[in-house]
Design a protein around this motif. Structure first.
Motif, PDB file in Angstrom:
ATOM      1  N   GLU A 183       0.834  -1.208   0.000  1.00  0.00           N
ATOM      2  CA  GLU A 183       0.000   0.000   0.000  1.00  0.00           C
ATOM      3  C   GLU A 183       0.867   1.254   0.000  1.00  0.00           C
ATOM      4  O   GLU A 183       0.595   2.225  -0.726  1.00  0.00           O
ATOM      5  CB  GLU A 183      -0.912  -0.009   1.229  1.00  0.00           C
ATOM      6  CG  GLU A 183      -1.778   1.221   1.403  1.00  0.00           C
ATOM      7  CD  GLU A 183      -2.914   1.315   0.403  1.00  0.00           C
ATOM      8  OE1 GLU A 183      -3.547   2.385   0.320  1.00  0.00           O
ATOM      9  OE2 GLU A 183      -3.167   0.314  -0.300  1.00  0.00           O
TER      10      GLU A 183
ATOM     11  N   ARG B 117       1.077   4.314  -2.889  1.00  0.00           N
ATOM     12  CA  ARG B 117       0.851   5.713  -2.547  1.00  0.00           C
ATOM     13  C   ARG B 117       2.069   6.575  -2.873  1.00  0.00           C
ATOM     14  O   ARG B 117       1.942   7.699  -3.364  1.00  0.00           O
ATOM     15  CB  ARG B 117       0.476   5.833  -1.061  1.00  0.00           C
ATOM     16  CG  ARG B 117      -0.909   5.289  -0.756  1.00  0.00           C
ATOM     17  CD  ARG B 117      -1.235   5.344   0.732  1.00  0.00           C
ATOM     18  NE  ARG B 117      -2.583   4.836   0.999  1.00  0.00           N
ATOM     19  CZ  ARG B 117      -3.687   5.576   0.956  1.00  0.00           C
ATOM     20  NH1 ARG B 117      -3.595   6.866   0.664  1.00  0.00           N
ATOM     21  NH2 ARG B 117      -4.861   5.046   1.208  1.00  0.00           N
ATOM     22  N   LYS B 118       3.251   6.068  -2.590  1.00  0.00           N
ATOM     23  CA  LYS B 118       4.469   6.806  -2.930  1.00  0.00           C
ATOM     24  C   LYS B 118       4.596   6.993  -4.436  1.00  0.00           C
ATOM     25  O   LYS B 118       4.993   8.067  -4.907  1.00  0.00           O
ATOM     26  CB  LYS B 118       5.700   6.059  -2.405  1.00  0.00           C
ATOM     27  CG  LYS B 118       5.950   6.189  -0.928  1.00  0.00           C
ATOM     28  CD  LYS B 118       7.176   5.401  -0.516  1.00  0.00           C
ATOM     29  CE  LYS B 118       8.429   5.886  -1.213  1.00  0.00           C
ATOM     30  NZ  LYS B 118       9.623   5.100  -0.817  1.00  0.00           N
TER      31      LYS B 118
ATOM     32  N   ARG C  44       2.210   7.146  -6.686  1.00  0.00           N
ATOM     33  CA  ARG C  44       1.245   8.146  -7.160  1.00  0.00           C
ATOM     34  C   ARG C  44       1.682   9.544  -6.753  1.00  0.00           C
ATOM     35  O   ARG C  44       1.593  10.496  -7.549  1.00  0.00           O
ATOM     36  CB  ARG C  44      -0.139   7.832  -6.593  1.00  0.00           C
ATOM     37  CG  ARG C  44      -1.239   8.740  -7.131  1.00  0.00           C
ATOM     38  CD  ARG C  44      -2.592   8.396  -6.539  1.00  0.00           C
ATOM     39  NE  ARG C  44      -3.003   7.044  -6.899  1.00  0.00           N
ATOM     40  CZ  ARG C  44      -3.070   6.033  -6.049  1.00  0.00           C
ATOM     41  NH1 ARG C  44      -2.753   6.211  -4.769  1.00  0.00           N
ATOM     42  NH2 ARG C  44      -3.446   4.837  -6.443  1.00  0.00           N
ATOM     43  N   ASP C  45       2.193   9.678  -5.530  1.00  0.00           N
ATOM     44  CA  ASP C  45       2.664  10.968  -5.026  1.00  0.00           C
ATOM     45  C   ASP C  45       3.773  11.529  -5.920  1.00  0.00           C
ATOM     46  O   ASP C  45       3.757  12.690  -6.328  1.00  0.00           O
ATOM     47  CB  ASP C  45       3.162  10.776  -3.593  1.00  0.00           C
ATOM     48  CG  ASP C  45       3.718  12.045  -2.980  1.00  0.00           C
ATOM     49  OD1 ASP C  45       2.974  12.729  -2.268  1.00  0.00           O
ATOM     50  OD2 ASP C  45       4.913  12.344  -3.204  1.00  0.00           O
TER      51      ASP C  45
ATOM     52  N   ILE D   3      -4.914  13.937  -3.457  1.00  0.00           N
ATOM     53  CA  ILE D   3      -3.954  12.846  -3.236  1.00  0.00           C
ATOM     54  C   ILE D   3      -3.178  13.058  -1.945  1.00  0.00           C
ATOM     55  O   ILE D   3      -3.014  12.132  -1.136  1.00  0.00           O
ATOM     56  CB  ILE D   3      -3.007  12.725  -4.442  1.00  0.00           C
ATOM     57  CG1 ILE D   3      -3.797  12.223  -5.662  1.00  0.00           C
ATOM     58  CG2 ILE D   3      -1.845  11.786  -4.137  1.00  0.00           C
ATOM     59  CD1 ILE D   3      -2.998  12.151  -6.934  1.00  0.00           C
TER      60      ILE D   3
ATOM     61  N   ASP E 149      -5.518  12.440   1.102  1.00  0.00           N
ATOM     62  CA  ASP E 149      -5.801  11.024   1.337  1.00  0.00           C
ATOM     63  C   ASP E 149      -4.582  10.309   1.915  1.00  0.00           C
ATOM     64  O   ASP E 149      -4.693   9.519   2.858  1.00  0.00           O
ATOM     65  CB  ASP E 149      -6.239  10.370   0.025  1.00  0.00           C
ATOM     66  CG  ASP E 149      -6.606   8.906   0.208  1.00  0.00           C
ATOM     67  OD1 ASP E 149      -7.544   8.617   0.967  1.00  0.00           O
ATOM     68  OD2 ASP E 149      -5.937   8.050  -0.415  1.00  0.00           O
ATOM     69  N   ASN E 150      -3.403  10.582   1.341  1.00  0.00           N
ATOM     70  CA  ASN E 150      -2.176   9.960   1.845  1.00  0.00           C
ATOM     71  C   ASN E 150      -1.895  10.340   3.289  1.00  0.00           C
ATOM     72  O   ASN E 150      -1.502   9.505   4.112  1.00  0.00           O
ATOM     73  CB  ASN E 150      -0.983  10.350   0.968  1.00  0.00           C
ATOM     74  CG  ASN E 150      -0.940   9.599  -0.346  1.00  0.00           C
ATOM     75  OD1 ASN E 150      -1.631   8.601  -0.527  1.00  0.00           O
ATOM     76  ND2 ASN E 150      -0.133  10.066  -1.269  1.00  0.00           N
TER      77      ASN E 150
ATOM     78  N   TRP F  76      -4.320   8.685   5.741  1.00  0.00           N
ATOM     79  CA  TRP F  76      -3.967   7.276   5.892  1.00  0.00           C
ATOM     80  C   TRP F  76      -2.734   7.109   6.789  1.00  0.00           C
ATOM     81  O   TRP F  76      -2.708   6.262   7.680  1.00  0.00           O
ATOM     82  CB  TRP F  76      -3.703   6.674   4.510  1.00  0.00           C
ATOM     83  CG  TRP F  76      -3.225   5.254   4.515  1.00  0.00           C
ATOM     84  CD1 TRP F  76      -3.976   4.126   4.730  1.00  0.00           C
ATOM     85  CD2 TRP F  76      -1.882   4.806   4.287  1.00  0.00           C
ATOM     86  NE1 TRP F  76      -3.182   3.002   4.649  1.00  0.00           N
ATOM     87  CE2 TRP F  76      -1.906   3.385   4.375  1.00  0.00           C
ATOM     88  CE3 TRP F  76      -0.680   5.447   3.998  1.00  0.00           C
ATOM     89  CZ2 TRP F  76      -0.751   2.609   4.190  1.00  0.00           C
ATOM     90  CZ3 TRP F  76       0.464   4.674   3.830  1.00  0.00           C
ATOM     91  CH2 TRP F  76       0.417   3.282   3.922  1.00  0.00           C
TER      92      TRP F  76
ATOM     93  N   LEU G  39       4.864  11.101   4.607  1.00  0.00           N
ATOM     94  CA  LEU G  39       3.475  11.418   4.270  1.00  0.00           C
ATOM     95  C   LEU G  39       2.821  12.276   5.347  1.00  0.00           C
ATOM     96  O   LEU G  39       2.057  13.191   5.038  1.00  0.00           O
ATOM     97  CB  LEU G  39       2.674  10.132   4.065  1.00  0.00           C
ATOM     98  CG  LEU G  39       3.070   9.250   2.874  1.00  0.00           C
ATOM     99  CD1 LEU G  39       2.122   8.070   2.748  1.00  0.00           C
ATOM    100  CD2 LEU G  39       3.095  10.044   1.577  1.00  0.00           C
TER     101      LEU G  39
END
Length: 239
Positions: free
Chosen positions: A64, A68-69, A71-72, A107, A110-111, A114, A141
């Motif tokens: 996960e 996320r990384k 996409r970031d 983004i 959301d990151n 989380w 994050l």
């Protein structure tokens, strides 16, 4: 500060917070004492059991985080590759920035939400001991969050970093970010703001000792850091 500056800063600082690993560096011989750790297992059944247990415990979380990384970093590369061009139409850069802000906010938000949830779910010191790279990624994050989240993270990270058990450069960025937000001088000189197209660094806590404090965390001298920063941003330091 513009979305572009924030985007570029996060790319640069994330890279700065990952010290290179020298695979060829010699391993020092350890002195054998009565407190020496027991030898690591060498038999297949034990190591297979360790493998299975580690994957069961951390596999989903690592996957996960990787997504996320990715996409970031991807959205920042998308933005930088377009607004850093020198042949853009007049007014194109601020229009691109304005129209992509919602994507960044969604983004990043959301990151961050989380990652903050993971601080509630895990003992951060234990997580850092077991999975230091994952703990560092979680901290990266959370740093996107508001001041309250950053302050909470700093209380968890600081004792680990000062003991040499957490990424020193990432800690320095967090410490300075919180200090500047609270209206205090920064300690390591990592933060700047843009004023009239120029990079302006908030005051330092102890200018005479800043390089020594940076060195303790594995960071280059402040002058070298600022030179690299200036080369990276060029004329793009603007609101």
């Amino acid at each position: 500060m513009s979305v572009f500056i924030l985007a570029a800063m996060l790319v640069l600082q994330d890279a700065d917070a990952q010290p290179p690993i020298d695979d060829a560096a010699p391993t020092p011989e350890l002195e054998v004492t009565d407190d020496a750790q027991p030898a690591l297992p060498t038999d297949a059944p034990t190591l297979i059991a360790e493998f299975d247990a580690a994957y069961e415990q951390w596999g989903d979380l690592v996957a996960e985080m990787a997504a996320r990384k990715a996409r970031d970093r991807y959205i920042r590369q998308l933005l930088l590759s377009r607004i850093s061009r020198t042949d853009l139409d007049a007014g194109a850069r601020p229009e691109i920035i304005a129209e992509t802000t919602d994507t960044f906010d969604a983004i990043d938000g959301d990151n961050t939400e989380w990652a903050i949830g993971l601080l509630d779910q895990y003992d951060f010191a234990a997580l850092n001991a077991a999975m230091p790279s994952l703990a560092s990624d979680i901290a990266a994050l959370v740093q996107h969050g508001d001041l309250t989240a950053q302050q909470r993270l700093l209380t968890l990270v600081e004792p680990l970093a000062l003991a040499g058990e957490f990424n020193g450069q990432r800690y320095a960025l967090l410490y300075d970010r919180v200090a500047v937000a609270e209206g205090r001088p920064q300690r390591y000189g990592s933060q700047f703001r843009c004023e009239d197209g120029e990079q302006v660094y908030p005051p330092l806590e102890d200018p005479e000792s800043v390089d020594a404090m940076r060195a303790e965390l594995g960071m280059e001298p402040l002058a070298a850091y600022r030179e690299t920063s200036t080369e990276f941003y060029g004329s793009s330091c603007s609101r």
